[in-house]
Design a protein around this motif. Structure first.
Motif, PDB file in Angstrom:
ATOM      1  N   THR A 256       0.853  -1.188   0.000  1.00 31.31           N
ATOM      2  CA  THR A 256       0.000   0.000   0.000  1.00 31.31           C
ATOM      3  C   THR A 256       0.885   1.233   0.000  1.00 31.31           C
ATOM      4  O   THR A 256       1.869   1.302   0.741  1.00 31.31           O
ATOM      5  CB  THR A 256      -0.902   0.017   1.244  1.00 31.31           C
ATOM      6  N   VAL A 257       0.554   2.198  -0.856  1.00 29.55           N
ATOM      7  CA  VAL A 257       1.315   3.451  -0.947  1.00 29.55           C
ATOM      8  C   VAL A 257       0.483   4.556  -0.319  1.00 29.55           C
ATOM      9  O   VAL A 257      -0.664   4.795  -0.721  1.00 29.55           O
ATOM     10  CB  VAL A 257       1.647   3.794  -2.409  1.00 29.55           C
ATOM     11  N   VAL A 258       1.052   5.235   0.680  1.00 28.04           N
ATOM     12  CA  VAL A 258       0.324   6.245   1.431  1.00 28.04           C
ATOM     13  C   VAL A 258       1.093   7.565   1.375  1.00 28.04           C
ATOM     14  O   VAL A 258       2.295   7.611   1.677  1.00 28.04           O
ATOM     15  CB  VAL A 258       0.137   5.835   2.908  1.00 28.04           C
TER      16      VAL A 258
ATOM     17  N   LEU B  38       6.578  15.642   0.919  1.00 27.31           N
ATOM     18  CA  LEU B  38       5.733  14.611   1.495  1.00 27.31           C
ATOM     19  C   LEU B  38       6.532  13.312   1.540  1.00 27.31           C
ATOM     20  O   LEU B  38       7.525  13.148   0.830  1.00 27.31           O
ATOM     21  CB  LEU B  38       4.416  14.445   0.733  1.00 27.31           C
ATOM     22  N   PHE B  39       6.124  12.422   2.410  1.00 25.13           N
ATOM     23  CA  PHE B  39       6.724  11.103   2.508  1.00 25.13           C
ATOM     24  C   PHE B  39       5.754  10.091   1.889  1.00 25.13           C
ATOM     25  O   PHE B  39       4.609   9.995   2.321  1.00 25.13           O
ATOM     26  CB  PHE B  39       6.978  10.712   3.968  1.00 25.13           C
TER      27      PHE B  39
ATOM     28  N   ARG C 200       3.160  -2.989   8.371  1.00 23.45           N
ATOM     29  CA  ARG C 200       4.613  -2.908   8.459  1.00 23.45           C
ATOM     30  C   ARG C 200       5.178  -1.946   7.425  1.00 23.45           C
ATOM     31  O   ARG C 200       4.906  -2.066   6.226  1.00 23.45           O
ATOM     32  CB  ARG C 200       5.232  -4.290   8.266  1.00 23.45           C
ATOM     33  N   LEU C 201       5.983  -0.996   7.882  1.00 25.15           N
ATOM     34  CA  LEU C 201       6.612  -0.024   6.998  1.00 25.15           C
ATOM     35  C   LEU C 201       7.775  -0.683   6.263  1.00 25.15           C
ATOM     36  O   LEU C 201       8.713  -1.171   6.879  1.00 25.15           O
ATOM     37  CB  LEU C 201       7.107   1.174   7.817  1.00 25.15           C
ATOM     38  N   GLN C 202       7.710  -0.663   4.925  1.00 23.59           N
ATOM     39  CA  GLN C 202       8.736  -1.269   4.087  1.00 23.59           C
ATOM     40  C   GLN C 202       9.716  -0.238   3.525  1.00 23.59           C
ATOM     41  O   GLN C 202      10.903  -0.539   3.341  1.00 23.59           O
ATOM     42  CB  GLN C 202       8.096  -2.009   2.919  1.00 23.59           C
ATOM     43  N   ALA C 203       9.220   0.951   3.215  1.00 23.12           N
ATOM     44  CA  ALA C 203      10.066   1.973   2.585  1.00 23.12           C
ATOM     45  C   ALA C 203       9.430   3.335   2.763  1.00 23.12           C
ATOM     46  O   ALA C 203       8.217   3.458   2.943  1.00 23.12           O
ATOM     47  CB  ALA C 203      10.260   1.674   1.098  1.00 23.12           C
TER      48      ALA C 203
ATOM     49  N   GLU D   3       3.928   7.973 -10.868  1.00 26.87           N
ATOM     50  CA  GLU D   3       2.467   8.015 -10.798  1.00 26.87           C
ATOM     51  C   GLU D   3       1.984   9.225 -10.015  1.00 26.87           C
ATOM     52  O   GLU D   3       0.957   9.827 -10.358  1.00 26.87           O
ATOM     53  CB  GLU D   3       1.938   6.716 -10.175  1.00 26.87           C
ATOM     54  N   LEU D   4       2.709   9.586  -8.963  1.00 25.58           N
ATOM     55  CA  LEU D   4       2.356  10.788  -8.210  1.00 25.58           C
ATOM     56  C   LEU D   4       2.449  12.021  -9.104  1.00 25.58           C
ATOM     57  O   LEU D   4       1.558  12.889  -9.083  1.00 25.58           O
ATOM     58  CB  LEU D   4       3.288  10.936  -7.005  1.00 25.58           C
ATOM     59  N   ALA D   5       3.506  12.109  -9.897  1.00 24.77           N
ATOM     60  CA  ALA D   5       3.666  13.241 -10.815  1.00 24.77           C
ATOM     61  C   ALA D   5       2.510  13.295 -11.812  1.00 24.77           C
ATOM     62  O   ALA D   5       1.989  14.374 -12.122  1.00 24.77           O
ATOM     63  CB  ALA D   5       5.004  13.141 -11.540  1.00 24.77           C
ATOM     64  N   ARG D   6       2.087  12.145 -12.291  1.00 22.95           N
ATOM     65  CA  ARG D   6       0.957  12.120 -13.229  1.00 22.95           C
ATOM     66  C   ARG D   6      -0.324  12.580 -12.552  1.00 22.95           C
ATOM     67  O   ARG D   6      -1.109  13.337 -13.141  1.00 22.95           O
ATOM     68  CB  ARG D   6       0.794  10.709 -13.797  1.00 22.95           C
ATOM     69  N   ARG D   7      -0.549  12.138 -11.329  1.00 21.70           N
ATOM     70  CA  ARG D   7      -1.756  12.569 -10.609  1.00 21.70           C
ATOM     71  C   ARG D   7      -1.737  14.071 -10.360  1.00 21.70           C
ATOM     72  O   ARG D   7      -2.793  14.715 -10.386  1.00 21.70           O
ATOM     73  CB  ARG D   7      -1.883  11.828  -9.278  1.00 21.70           C
TER      74      ARG D   7
END
Length: 235
Positions: free
Chosen positions: A94-96, A143-144, A152-155, A192-196
């Protein structure tokens, strides 16, 4: 102050190069006390500058010009076969989008990453103040991107979002999860963030032709590099 007002530019003293042990390096740094750094950041990215902590800098080494600013053309980027496999391999994450800053969970991951990637180099003993000083700045639109498997935090991909582009500042991840290629996955999520956000460029800092630590950036195509004549697509 207006963005057109003059800002002092400093040159650092020679220091050890982070990429070639036998070389020294110097940087040009925009005045870190300038009150309009938030306004200058986007245009500075377009000129090849990069953020580290509260400093906007550009490599300026008299005898070496290896560090070349680079950016992904977001509109025309298409993942290659390896990057598609990376996306599939990490489909369970999951990307938050999160507010930037220190917390114990992030710091613990940061410590594990530095101990694995930079043992004995001075960076592997980073405390809370080091974390804040290196990854954030009060004027920066940061932003992070947290990548999680369940809880569990992976990255964490430290990402600066400007009107004309997004900058991939730094990514740290669980060193035990090398099979996931989390560094590559983080860049794909930043695309993908840049596209959004409707921003045309994802800035990846500096590329060094032939350097093993930098060559991965060549795989994100189309990749543009900046020389004395401006930006051009890397062949």
């Amino acid at each position: 102050m207006r963005r057109s007002d003059p800002v002092r530019l400093f040159q650092t003293l020679p220091h050890a190069c982070g990429y070639y042990a036998e070389r020294t390096a110097q940087n040009l740094v925009l005045d870190p006390a300038a009150p309009q750094l938030d306004q200058l950041y986007g245009p500075a990215l377009g000129r090849g500058f990069r953020r580290a902590g509260g400093h906007l800098y550009f490599p300026h080494c008299p005898q070496c010009h290896a560090c070349t600013p680079c950016r992904i053309d977001v509109e025309h980027f298409e993942p290659d076969r390896a990057q598609k496999r990376c996306l599939k391999r990490n489909a369970d994450l999951t990307v938050v989008e999160c507010m930037p800053g220190y917390n114990r969970e992030r710091h613990a991951l940061y410590e594990r990453y530095l101990r694995a990637r930079h043992p004995g180099g001075g960076m592997d003993d980073a405390d809370a103040s080091d974390f804040r000083r290196f990854l954030t700045a009060p004027w920066s639109p940061t932003l992070f991107l947290e990548l999680r498997l369940g809880h569990r935090l992976q990255a964490v991909a430290v990402t600066d979002v400007c009107a004309n582009g997004i900058s991939a500042v730094y990514t740290f991840y669980d060193p035990a999860e090398t099979v996931r290629s989390l560094g590559t996955y983080a860049i794909l999520q930043q695309v993908e963030l840049a596209r959004r956000r409707g921003t045309p460029w994802l800035y990846l800092g500096f590329w060094i032709d032939g350097h093993p630590k930098m060559d991965y950036k060549r795989r994100f195509r189309p990749l543009q590099v900046r020389g004395t004549d401006g930006w051009r697509e890397l062949p």
